[in-house]
Scaffold this motif. Structure first.
Motif, PDB file in Angstrom:
ATOM      1  N   ARG A  62       0.850  -1.207   0.000  1.00 22.63           N
ATOM      2  CA  ARG A  62       0.000   0.000   0.000  1.00 22.63           C
ATOM      3  C   ARG A  62       0.886   1.257   0.000  1.00 22.63           C
ATOM      4  NH1 ARG A  62      -3.231   0.724   5.359  1.00 22.63           N
ATOM      5  NH2 ARG A  62      -4.878  -0.499   4.438  1.00 22.63           N
ATOM      6  N   ASN A  64       1.040   5.112   0.772  1.00 21.28           N
ATOM      7  CA  ASN A  64       0.310   6.153   1.520  1.00 21.28           C
ATOM      8  C   ASN A  64       0.882   7.524   1.170  1.00 21.28           C
ATOM      9  OD1 ASN A  64      -1.340   4.421   3.305  1.00 21.28           O
ATOM     10  ND2 ASN A  64       0.624   3.793   4.145  1.00 21.28           N
ATOM     11  N   TYR A  66       0.491  11.616   2.310  1.00 19.08           N
ATOM     12  CA  TYR A  66      -0.054  12.581   3.263  1.00 19.08           C
ATOM     13  C   TYR A  66       0.285  13.979   2.724  1.00 19.08           C
ATOM     14  CZ  TYR A  66       0.375   8.340   6.127  1.00 19.08           C
ATOM     15  OH  TYR A  66       0.306   7.058   6.606  1.00 19.08           O
ATOM     16  N   ILE A  82      -3.441   8.964  10.239  1.00 19.20           N
ATOM     17  CA  ILE A  82      -4.031   7.615  10.286  1.00 19.20           C
ATOM     18  C   ILE A  82      -4.276   7.334  11.755  1.00 19.20           C
ATOM     19  CG2 ILE A  82      -3.645   5.148  10.036  1.00 19.20           C
ATOM     20  CD1 ILE A  82      -2.270   5.451   7.554  1.00 19.20           C
ATOM     21  N   LEU A  94       7.486  -1.656   6.787  1.00 20.05           N
ATOM     22  CA  LEU A  94       7.125  -0.261   6.538  1.00 20.05           C
ATOM     23  C   LEU A  94       8.327   0.556   6.068  1.00 20.05           C
ATOM     24  CD1 LEU A  94       4.602   1.667   6.875  1.00 20.05           C
ATOM     25  CD2 LEU A  94       5.985   2.636   8.693  1.00 20.05           C
ATOM     26  N   LEU A 102       5.056   9.003  12.255  1.00 16.77           N
ATOM     27  CA  LEU A 102       4.624   7.673  12.684  1.00 16.77           C
ATOM     28  C   LEU A 102       4.923   7.499  14.172  1.00 16.77           C
ATOM     29  CD1 LEU A 102       3.731   4.710  12.054  1.00 16.77           C
ATOM     30  CD2 LEU A 102       6.124   4.245  11.471  1.00 16.77           C
ATOM     31  N   HIS A 142      -0.217   1.399  16.095  1.00 14.02           N
ATOM     32  CA  HIS A 142       0.503   2.566  15.561  1.00 14.02           C
ATOM     33  C   HIS A 142      -0.473   3.579  14.966  1.00 14.02           C
ATOM     34  CE1 HIS A 142       0.202  -0.534  12.415  1.00 14.02           C
ATOM     35  NE2 HIS A 142       0.216   0.436  11.515  1.00 14.02           N
ATOM     36  N   VAL A 144      -0.405   7.735  12.685  1.00 18.18           N
ATOM     37  CA  VAL A 144       0.411   8.796  12.085  1.00 18.18           C
ATOM     38  C   VAL A 144      -0.221  10.127  12.473  1.00 18.18           C
ATOM     39  CG1 VAL A 144       1.345   9.791   9.960  1.00 18.18           C
ATOM     40  CG2 VAL A 144       1.065   7.296  10.146  1.00 18.18           C
ATOM     41  N   SER A 156       4.695   6.991   2.537  1.00 20.34           N
ATOM     42  CA  SER A 156       5.188   5.743   3.118  1.00 20.34           C
ATOM     43  C   SER A 156       4.652   4.591   2.260  1.00 20.34           C
ATOM     44  CB  SER A 156       4.725   5.586   4.569  1.00 20.34           C
ATOM     45  OG  SER A 156       3.346   5.275   4.617  1.00 20.34           O
ATOM     46  N   ALA A 158       3.583   0.547   2.867  1.00 19.45           N
ATOM     47  CA  ALA A 158       3.410  -0.567   3.806  1.00 19.45           C
ATOM     48  C   ALA A 158       3.257  -1.843   2.990  1.00 19.45           C
ATOM     49  CB  ALA A 158       2.175  -0.338   4.669  1.00 19.45           C
TER      50      ALA A 158
HETATM   51  O1  LIG Z   1       2.371   5.861   6.967  1.00 25.14           O
HETATM   52  C1  LIG Z   1       2.786   5.184   7.912  1.00 25.14           C
HETATM   53  O2  LIG Z   1       3.875   5.400   8.445  1.00 25.14           O
HETATM   54  C2  LIG Z   1       1.930   4.064   8.480  1.00 25.14           C
HETATM   55  C3  LIG Z   1       0.944   3.508   7.482  1.00 25.14           C
HETATM   56  C4  LIG Z   1       0.057   2.470   8.071  1.00 25.14           C
HETATM   57  O3  LIG Z   1      -0.065   2.319   9.264  1.00 25.14           O
HETATM   58  C5  LIG Z   1      -0.706   1.575   7.187  1.00 25.14           C
HETATM   59  O4  LIG Z   1      -0.683   1.759   5.950  1.00 25.14           O
HETATM   60  O5  LIG Z   1      -1.344   0.628   7.717  1.00 25.14           O
END
Ligand SMILES: O=C(O)CCC(=O)C(=O)O
Ligand SMILES: [Fe+2]
Length: 195
Positions: A62, A64, A66, A82, A94, A102, A142, A144, A156, A158
C-alpha cells in the motif's frame, strides 16, 4: 479483480512490482527466523504464505500519501493522519520517507515516535501473528500524527505479509486465547468495517 495502474510515470508499475516481490521474500525470511526462534519447523509460517502474488493471497503493498501542510492548511483539534490501529495480517514491512509522524504505542498507552532512519525498514507484528502466538507476540498499535507547523508531503509504503486465503489461524500453544479464524474472512471482515 482488474488492476489499475497510473499511466503518468511508466516506471511506477515495474518499480512497485519489484518492491512487492522483494519485500515478500524478505518477509518470508523473517518468518523462517521467527519459526526457528519459536522452536517450530523453519517452514511452519512460510509454508502458509506461499500464495503471495496470486489470487490466493491478500499479501499486498500500500502506498500512503499525506499532503503537504502549509500555513493555510486548516487543522481541526485532534485531527490525525491515520488513527491508531494494528494491521490485521501477519507482518508489516514499513518504508517511510524522512518526514516523520509515525508513532507506536507503548505498553503503558503512551506514544513513541518512530523517527525515520535512512536505509532501514520498519517491522510490525500484526494481529494474525498475535493470535497464532496467543499473545506472546503482541501486535504493534501505531498511528500517524499531523506534524506541528509546516511540513512537505509525506509518503510511506506498507507491505503486508498475509497468510494464504484458506489458512486457519489458531493458537499454537493449544489454548483458546483466540478462536480459530479463516484468514480471508478475518482480513476482509476488518477491511469492510474500516472502509
Ligand atoms: O504511513 C505510515 O507510516 C503508516 C501507514 C500504516 O499504518 C498503514 O498503511 O497501515
Ligand atoms: Fe498500519
Amino acid at each position: 479483480m482488474e488492476q489499475k495502474w497510473p499511466q503518468e510515470v511508466a516506471s511506477f508499475k515495474p518499480a512497485l512490482l519489484n518492491l512487492n516481490r522483494k519485500a515478500t521474500s524478505l518477509g518470508i525470511r523473517i518468518l523462517q527466523g521467527l519459526a526457528l526462534a519459536m522452536g517450530l519447523d523453519r517452514h511452519f509460517f512460510d509454508g502458509l504464505h506461499k500464495g503471495a502474488g496470486t489470487r490466493k493471497s491478500l499479501t499486498s503493498t500500500r502506498c500512503n500519501y499525506y499532503p503537504e501542510v502549509t500555513d493555510e492548511t486548516v487543522i481541526v483539534p485532534n485531527q490525525i493522519r491515520i488513527g491508531e490501529h494494528a494491521d490485521y495480517v501477519t507482518l508489516t514491512l514499513l518504508f517511510q520517507d524522512d518526514q516523520g509522524g509515525l508513532e507506536v504505542q507503548r505498553k503503558d498507552g503512551s506514544w513513541c515516535p518512530v523517527l525515520p532512519v535512512p536505509g532501514t525498514i520498519g517491522l510490525f507484528v500484526d494481529l494474525l501473528l498475535q493470535r497464532w502466538t496467543a499473545d506472546k507476540l503482541k501486535a504493534t498499535v501505531h498511528r500517524v500524527i499531523v506534524p506541528e507547523g509546516k511540513c512537505p508531503a509525506r509518503q510511506s509504503i506498507a507491505h503486508f505479509i498475509v497468510p494464504d486465503d484458506d489458512v486457519e489461524v489458531k493458537c499454537l500453544d493449544g489454548s483458546d486465547t483466540y478462536e480459530p479464524v479463516n484468514t480471508r474472512s478475518f482480513v476482509t471482515g476488518i477491511f469492510d468495517k474500516t472502509y
